[in-house]
Motif scaffolding. Structure first.
Motif, mmCIF file in Angstrom:
data_model
loop_
_atom_site.group_PDB
_atom_site.id
_atom_site.type_symbol
_atom_site.label_atom_id
_atom_site.label_comp_id
_atom_site.label_asym_id
_atom_site.label_seq_id
_atom_site.Cartn_x
_atom_site.Cartn_y
_atom_site.Cartn_z
ATOM 1 N N TRP A 22 0.878 -1.174 0.000
ATOM 2 C CA TRP A 22 0.000 0.000 0.000
ATOM 3 C C TRP A 22 0.907 1.212 0.000
ATOM 4 N N THR A 23 0.524 2.247 -0.734
ATOM 5 C CA THR A 23 1.313 3.477 -0.713
ATOM 6 C C THR A 23 0.492 4.670 -1.156
ATOM 7 N N ASN A 24 0.932 5.819 -0.710
ATOM 8 C CA ASN A 24 0.407 7.091 -1.204
ATOM 9 C C ASN A 24 1.574 8.047 -1.460
ATOM 10 N N VAL A 60 -0.919 -3.327 -10.539
ATOM 11 C CA VAL A 60 -1.761 -2.389 -9.798
ATOM 12 C C VAL A 60 -3.115 -3.058 -9.552
ATOM 13 N N GLY A 81 -6.282 1.737 -7.518
ATOM 14 C CA GLY A 81 -5.704 3.059 -7.697
ATOM 15 C C GLY A 81 -4.958 3.162 -9.019
ATOM 16 N N VAL A 141 -0.886 4.286 -10.681
ATOM 17 C CA VAL A 141 0.529 4.535 -10.411
ATOM 18 C C VAL A 141 1.188 4.985 -11.707
ATOM 19 N N PRO A 153 2.600 6.797 -7.037
ATOM 20 C CA PRO A 153 1.150 6.603 -6.945
ATOM 21 C C PRO A 153 0.416 7.920 -7.145
ATOM 22 N N GLN A 154 -0.770 7.818 -7.709
ATOM 23 C CA GLN A 154 -1.637 8.978 -7.904
ATOM 24 C C GLN A 154 -2.723 8.886 -6.830
ATOM 25 N N GLU A 214 -3.861 7.114 -3.262
ATOM 26 C CA GLU A 214 -3.592 5.807 -2.659
ATOM 27 C C GLU A 214 -3.581 4.725 -3.730
ATOM 28 N N ALA A 215 -2.690 3.757 -3.545
ATOM 29 C CA ALA A 215 -2.632 2.631 -4.480
ATOM 30 C C ALA A 215 -2.229 1.367 -3.726
ATOM 31 N N ARG A 216 -2.714 0.252 -4.236
ATOM 32 C CA ARG A 216 -2.322 -1.064 -3.727
ATOM 33 C C ARG A 216 -1.775 -1.839 -4.908
ATOM 34 N N VAL A 217 -0.592 -2.403 -4.709
ATOM 35 C CA VAL A 217 0.068 -3.112 -5.801
ATOM 36 C C VAL A 217 0.572 -4.469 -5.330
#
Length: 103
Positions: A32-34, A50, A53, A55, A88-89, A91-94
């Protein structure tokens, strides 16, 4: 057997990972990242999928920086020696599949 609902994974720190599996030295991890990561070259190949979200992946090809926008369901493959950084644009989960203990 275990089921993972990626949208439920929301740690406190960007790029925190949940270990899913390890296949003879290849790790499968949910991140997870923002926040952007850092420019890096992995110790081997990397598959970056992805799940939620968007990226923007920046990578260098012949010394030139290129970018590709990855949306949910899109996959980026970094071959050996590919320098890249994920932005990431929001929040994103990859899902990241790479050599264990890679950068």
């Amino acid at each position: 057997m275990k089921t993972y609902v990626s949208k439920n994974f929301s740690p406190a720190i960007a790029w925190e990972a949940l270990d899913i599996a390890n296949f003879a030295g290849t790790s499968v991890r949910l991140h997870w990242t923002n926040q952007p990561y850092k420019w890096h070259i992995n110790d081997g190949e990397e598959v970056f999928a992805v799940l939620d979200g968007a990226v923007e992946m920046h990578y260098r090809e012949a010394g030139e920086v290129k970018k590709v926008l990855l949306n949910s369901g899109d996959i980026f493959y970094a071959s050996i020696g590919t320098e890249h950084v994920a932005h990431p644009q929001g929040e994103a989960r990859v899902l990241v599949i790479e050599k264990e203990d890679s950068v």
